[in-house]
Design a protein around this motif. Structure first.
Motif, mmCIF file in Angstrom:
data_model
loop_
_atom_site.group_PDB
_atom_site.id
_atom_site.type_symbol
_atom_site.label_atom_id
_atom_site.label_comp_id
_atom_site.label_asym_id
_atom_site.label_seq_id
_atom_site.Cartn_x
_atom_site.Cartn_y
_atom_site.Cartn_z
ATOM 1 N N GLN A 162 0.753 -1.292 0.270
ATOM 2 C CA GLN A 162 -0.174 0.775 -0.254
ATOM 3 C C GLN A 162 1.246 1.306 -0.254
ATOM 4 O O GLN A 162 2.114 1.158 0.337
ATOM 5 C CB GLN A 162 -0.814 -0.028 1.364
ATOM 6 C CG GLN A 162 -0.233 -0.044 2.576
ATOM 7 C CD GLN A 162 -1.364 -0.141 3.738
ATOM 8 O OE1 GLN A 162 -2.247 -1.183 3.613
ATOM 9 N NE2 GLN A 162 -0.380 0.449 4.679
ATOM 10 N N TRP A 163 0.329 2.708 -0.554
ATOM 11 C CA TRP A 163 0.890 3.670 -0.693
ATOM 12 C C TRP A 163 1.321 3.811 0.891
ATOM 13 O O TRP A 163 0.732 4.388 1.663
ATOM 14 C CB TRP A 163 0.507 4.717 -1.562
ATOM 15 C CG TRP A 163 0.205 4.447 -2.879
ATOM 16 C CD1 TRP A 163 -0.946 4.147 -3.920
ATOM 17 C CD2 TRP A 163 1.117 3.520 -3.520
ATOM 18 N NE1 TRP A 163 -0.208 3.777 -4.692
ATOM 19 C CE2 TRP A 163 1.257 3.540 -4.867
ATOM 20 C CE3 TRP A 163 2.528 4.478 -3.760
ATOM 21 C CZ2 TRP A 163 1.487 3.307 -6.127
ATOM 22 C CZ3 TRP A 163 3.602 3.507 -4.565
ATOM 23 C CH2 TRP A 163 2.909 3.321 -5.938
ATOM 24 N N ARG A 170 4.632 8.098 -3.941
ATOM 25 C CA ARG A 170 6.346 8.350 -4.090
ATOM 26 C C ARG A 170 6.646 7.030 -2.881
ATOM 27 O O ARG A 170 7.829 6.092 -4.263
ATOM 28 C CB ARG A 170 5.908 9.546 -3.613
ATOM 29 C CG ARG A 170 7.660 9.833 -2.657
ATOM 30 C CD ARG A 170 8.194 11.161 -2.818
ATOM 31 N NE ARG A 170 7.648 11.403 -2.117
ATOM 32 C CZ ARG A 170 6.737 11.792 -2.283
ATOM 33 N NH1 ARG A 170 5.873 12.424 -2.857
ATOM 34 N NH2 ARG A 170 6.358 12.591 0.009
ATOM 35 N N TRP A 171 6.307 6.444 -2.083
ATOM 36 C CA TRP A 171 6.699 5.233 -1.470
ATOM 37 C C TRP A 171 5.819 4.060 -0.982
ATOM 38 O O TRP A 171 4.769 4.510 -0.617
ATOM 39 C CB TRP A 171 7.617 5.747 0.265
ATOM 40 C CG TRP A 171 8.017 7.248 -0.460
ATOM 41 C CD1 TRP A 171 9.537 6.430 -1.131
ATOM 42 C CD2 TRP A 171 8.629 7.977 -0.131
ATOM 43 N NE1 TRP A 171 10.411 7.233 -1.368
ATOM 44 C CE2 TRP A 171 9.889 7.920 -0.535
ATOM 45 C CE3 TRP A 171 8.154 8.988 1.076
ATOM 46 C CZ2 TRP A 171 10.595 9.534 -0.296
ATOM 47 C CZ3 TRP A 171 8.483 10.107 1.172
ATOM 48 C CH2 TRP A 171 9.189 10.601 0.341
ATOM 49 N N PHE A 172 5.493 3.334 -1.429
ATOM 50 C CA PHE A 172 4.902 2.409 -0.921
ATOM 51 C C PHE A 172 5.457 1.063 0.273
ATOM 52 O O PHE A 172 6.888 1.174 0.719
ATOM 53 C CB PHE A 172 4.233 0.715 -2.225
ATOM 54 C CG PHE A 172 6.077 0.383 -2.394
ATOM 55 C CD1 PHE A 172 5.527 -1.046 -1.674
ATOM 56 C CD2 PHE A 172 6.208 0.829 -3.688
ATOM 57 C CE1 PHE A 172 6.964 -1.354 -2.243
ATOM 58 C CE2 PHE A 172 7.251 -0.090 -4.206
ATOM 59 C CZ PHE A 172 7.370 -1.385 -3.584
ATOM 60 N N ILE A 173 4.795 0.676 1.399
ATOM 61 C CA ILE A 173 4.862 -0.590 2.279
ATOM 62 C C ILE A 173 4.158 -1.709 2.303
ATOM 63 O O ILE A 173 3.499 -1.309 1.388
ATOM 64 C CB ILE A 173 4.785 0.616 3.452
ATOM 65 C CG1 ILE A 173 3.517 0.304 3.630
ATOM 66 C CG2 ILE A 173 5.442 1.679 3.613
ATOM 67 C CD1 ILE A 173 2.888 1.823 4.885
ATOM 68 N N ASP A 174 4.323 -2.215 2.867
ATOM 69 C CA ASP A 174 3.750 -3.962 2.796
ATOM 70 C C ASP A 174 2.211 -3.534 3.753
ATOM 71 O O ASP A 174 2.645 -3.297 4.436
ATOM 72 C CB ASP A 174 4.831 -4.885 3.915
ATOM 73 C CG ASP A 174 5.645 -5.324 3.583
ATOM 74 O OD1 ASP A 174 5.920 -6.186 2.587
ATOM 75 O OD2 ASP A 174 6.591 -4.802 4.275
ATOM 76 N N ALA A 175 1.879 -4.000 3.346
ATOM 77 C CA ALA A 175 0.390 -3.929 3.775
ATOM 78 C C ALA A 175 -0.202 -5.589 4.477
ATOM 79 O O ALA A 175 0.903 -6.384 4.934
ATOM 80 C CB ALA A 175 -0.894 -3.964 2.617
ATOM 81 N N PRO A 176 -0.760 -5.033 5.554
ATOM 82 C CA PRO A 176 -1.172 -5.770 6.127
ATOM 83 C C PRO A 176 -1.324 -7.552 6.046
ATOM 84 O O PRO A 176 -2.072 -7.562 5.059
ATOM 85 C CB PRO A 176 -2.878 -5.331 7.116
ATOM 86 C CG PRO A 176 -2.089 -3.936 7.150
ATOM 87 C CD PRO A 176 -1.473 -4.041 5.313
#
Length: 236
Positions: A162-163, A170-176
């Protein structure tokens, strides 16, 4: 396929890795930081002179530091003399990939040849020396790896991400849920190593299956799969 990697442990229970302990040399880090600070200014100037697209790999953001890391995809100025670390204890032969105090790893000519066979004339190998405790130069030659590619290889649409700061992309992270990244096969197979600049996760530097397999086949020590991603990242 691709892999996140980290320093390889010789004995995880004791926290011992294959690289002997090194002492930071203050004057060397002052010189290193000065070059990095100038690079940061140059990157910012290029960004400000251009279209100023905050979603582009040229966006001058350097994480928690105000200078670029050598694994983050920014070409560095080649120094006029090697950067230097000093071992705390006398050392004999070294493994091909050793940890340093300079935000990157030092690699042997053998590893350089593997990278160049896959991705020639892309990355940099800065001069580096390791001193014994008596200040004599260790005979094993190593070079600081500087990854020069900032790429977008992770398939955002098919990965569980997810963003980080909507509505910006710009940056994404791991989603739950299940931690799952997928990389684009065509992109990954043309590379040896790169900075996945948009990923705000456990690490941003990835190596391709081609490089990983070459390292393993040759018995190279120094890197292991990153603890947060013990399995490979699949291609799509």
């Amino acid at each position: 396929m691709a892999w996140f990697f980290s320093t390889e442990y010789k004995d995880r229970d004791t926290g011992t890795d294959w690289t002997p302990e090194v002492e930071r040399i203050a004057s060397e880090h002052e010189r290193f930081r000065a070059i990095g600070a100038q690079l940061a200014q140059d990157i910012e100037a290029r960004y400000l002179a251009g279209p100023r697209d905050r979603n582009s790999p040229g966006y001058p953001w350097f994480g928690s530091s105000d200078v670029p890391r050598m694994l983050d995809g920014w070409p560095w100025q080649i120094p006029d003399r090697p950067f230097v670390d000093q071992f705390k204890e006398q050392q004999g032969d070294l493994v091909d990939i050793v940890s340093t105090s300079f935000t990157t790893y030092a690699i042997s000519q053998r590893v350089i040849d593997m990278i160049e066979a896959i991705e020639p004339n892309v990355h940099q190998y800065l001069p580096y020396q390791m001193l014994q405790p008596d200040s004599s130069v260790h005979p094993d030659k190593r070079w600081l790896l500087n990854v020069c590619t900032r790429a977008e290889v992770v398939d955002i649409e098919r990965s569980n991400v997810q963003w980080a700061k909507p509505p910006s992309d710009r940056w994404f992270i791991d989603a739950p849920g299940e931690r799952r990244l997928l990389v684009k096969a065509k992109e990954a197979r043309s590379r040896a190593i790169w900075s996945e600049w948009r990923y705000n996760g456990a690490q941003t530097t990835l190596i391709s299956d081609a490089l990983w397999n070459a390292l393993q086949a040759s018995g190279v020590r120094g890197w292991q799969p990153h603890f947060a991603y013990s399995r490979h990242i699949e291609e799509v």
